[in-house]
Scaffold this active site. Structure first.
Site, PDB file in Angstrom:
ATOM      1  N   GLU A  42       0.824  -1.208   0.000  1.00  0.00           N
ATOM      2  CA  GLU A  42       0.000   0.000   0.000  1.00  0.00           C
ATOM      3  C   GLU A  42       0.860   1.261   0.000  1.00  0.00           C
ATOM      4  O   GLU A  42       0.517   2.255  -0.636  1.00  0.00           O
ATOM      5  CB  GLU A  42      -0.963  -0.003   1.189  1.00  0.00           C
ATOM      6  CG  GLU A  42      -2.098  -1.009   1.070  1.00  0.00           C
ATOM      7  CD  GLU A  42      -2.956  -0.793  -0.173  1.00  0.00           C
ATOM      8  OE1 GLU A  42      -3.092   0.364  -0.630  1.00  0.00           O
ATOM      9  OE2 GLU A  42      -3.478  -1.777  -0.708  1.00  0.00           O
ATOM     10  N   TYR A 123      -7.320   6.609   2.836  1.00  0.00           N
ATOM     11  CA  TYR A 123      -7.353   5.512   1.861  1.00  0.00           C
ATOM     12  C   TYR A 123      -6.476   4.341   2.298  1.00  0.00           C
ATOM     13  O   TYR A 123      -6.921   3.188   2.334  1.00  0.00           O
ATOM     14  CB  TYR A 123      -6.902   6.011   0.485  1.00  0.00           C
ATOM     15  CG  TYR A 123      -6.562   4.871  -0.444  1.00  0.00           C
ATOM     16  CD1 TYR A 123      -7.572   4.141  -1.062  1.00  0.00           C
ATOM     17  CD2 TYR A 123      -5.237   4.499  -0.660  1.00  0.00           C
ATOM     18  CE1 TYR A 123      -7.264   3.069  -1.890  1.00  0.00           C
ATOM     19  CE2 TYR A 123      -4.922   3.425  -1.483  1.00  0.00           C
ATOM     20  CZ  TYR A 123      -5.934   2.710  -2.085  1.00  0.00           C
ATOM     21  OH  TYR A 123      -5.628   1.644  -2.890  1.00  0.00           O
ATOM     22  N   ASP A 141      -9.922   5.835  -3.705  1.00  0.00           N
ATOM     23  CA  ASP A 141      -8.788   6.397  -4.429  1.00  0.00           C
ATOM     24  C   ASP A 141      -9.270   6.841  -5.803  1.00  0.00           C
ATOM     25  O   ASP A 141     -10.478   6.878  -6.065  1.00  0.00           O
ATOM     26  CB  ASP A 141      -7.645   5.383  -4.521  1.00  0.00           C
ATOM     27  CG  ASP A 141      -8.008   4.185  -5.402  1.00  0.00           C
ATOM     28  OD1 ASP A 141      -9.202   4.020  -5.736  1.00  0.00           O
ATOM     29  OD2 ASP A 141      -7.096   3.409  -5.748  1.00  0.00           O
TER      30      ASP A 141
END
Length: 343
Positions: A42, A123, A141
């Site tokens: 991520e 996010y 996103d």
């Protein structure tokens, strides 16, 4: 499309997840997933496409197999291993996160808890908490924004991503499968990356095209709508100065906002007032966000004045060719230096 009925939302979730189960890409962080793989991926995927991330992720996992190995490493080693991936604050933040996690007795599981960590916004927090802990937090996103605005034909003119996220969060939460939030979030991101793309979306194979208002109207390419940012055009002259097999480079301050402690070719300012066209080695162009940057590199001969200038400046360094791989160079400059040396 208005998702008024509970059965419509359930059907949307089922179709999406069935498609994801059969068509998801084989990505290394999805194979035997762990919290560590999820966090690293991520961070790397922030502002960077999957195809670019893949070789870096493989190398990173070999060099740093867990949070402990990151926490024990020096920051310059972490940044060196991130070299070429860009947005280097991500590497420094990942380093800080690893040190916090390895010193904590309890690992957070809720999205809001993850948002307290360096470099982790809503996010990333939603992605980590939903994938690793099944916490019901919807991700939003650019890919998901595009899906949601097309589903509803939302013609709002967003001034930026943050504005779009605030507007679309209620819908994202409404569509979220709270029993399988991690799978739902990954399916939404996968759909945006491989089917509901910015240009030439593959609507004929979209698992949820029956819910898509923009798809039915035929104007899907009009969504989402953002206020256009003015393009900034920058021109930078740089110098290529060699002496005894060493190349002169400038090292950014450790307190610099961008590229702290990174080496680059020096700006021509201070070395040559009006570079001559005949001395120009190459012109390199690149884009960063809304900036269009043109960098011209000129060959300058080393002389006594330059030697004195280097001696009086702690930011200028002669780097031997044998040491070039050991220092941290910005990605573009490493490519350019290698190309010039090869030529």
């Amino acid at each position: 499309m208005k998702f008024r009925l509970e059965k419509d939302i359930t059907l949307f979730q089922k179709k999406l997840q069935h498609w994801y189960a059969n068509h998801q890409r084989d990505l290394p962080w999805r194979c035997n997933p762990t919290l560590y793989k999820t966090v690293v991926s991520e961070f790397m995927l922030q502002q960077t496409q999957v195809d670019t991330v893949l070789p870096y992720f493989h190398r990173w996992i070999l060099n740093f197999p867990d949070f402990d190995s990151i926490a024990r490493a020096k920051e310059e080693v972490i940044v060196k291993n991130w070299e070429g991936l860009g947005y280097y604050s991500r590497a420094r933040n990942l380093h800080r996160v690893a040190r916090i996690l390895t010193s904590n007795e309890k690992i957070p599981s809720r999205a809001k808890e993850w948002e307290q960590y360096p470099g982790i916004g809503p996010y990333t927090a939603a992605a980590i908490s939903s994938i690793s802990f099944h916490y019901p937090a919807a991700v939003l996103d650019g890919n998901v924004i595009r899906i949601l605005t097309r589903l509803t034909a939302d013609a709002t003119l967003f001034k930026d991503n943050n504005f779009a996220i605030r507007k679309l969060t209620p819908l994202a939460n409404k569509l979220l499968d709270v029993l399988n939030p991690g799978t739902h979030n990954q399916a939404m991101m996968e759909l945006g990356a491989t089917v509901c793309m910015r240009s030439k979306p593959r609507c004929s194979v979209c698992p949820v095209n029956s819910f898509c208002s923009a798809g039915k109207r035929g104007d899907r390419d009009q969504f989402p709508r953002f206020t256009a940012k003015p393009t900034q055009r920058l021109k930078i002259n740089r110098v290529w100065i060699q002496r005894n097999g060493a190349l002169l480079l400038h090292k950014a301050s450790s307190k610099a906002k961008r590229l702290a402690d990174f080496y680059e070719l020096p700006s021509a300012e201070g070395f040559v007032k009006n570079p001559m066209r005949k001395d120009r080695l190459v012109i390199k162009k690149r884009g960063i966000s809304n900036q269009y940057i043109e960098e011209r590199i000129y060959r300058v001969k080393s002389n006594a004045k330059i030697t004195q200038l280097v001696r009086s400046s702690p930011d200028l360094h002669w780097i031997p060719a044998s040491k070039m791989d050991a220092i941290i160079l910005s990605g573009p400059h490493r490519r350019w230096i290698n190309e010039i040396i090869a030529d």
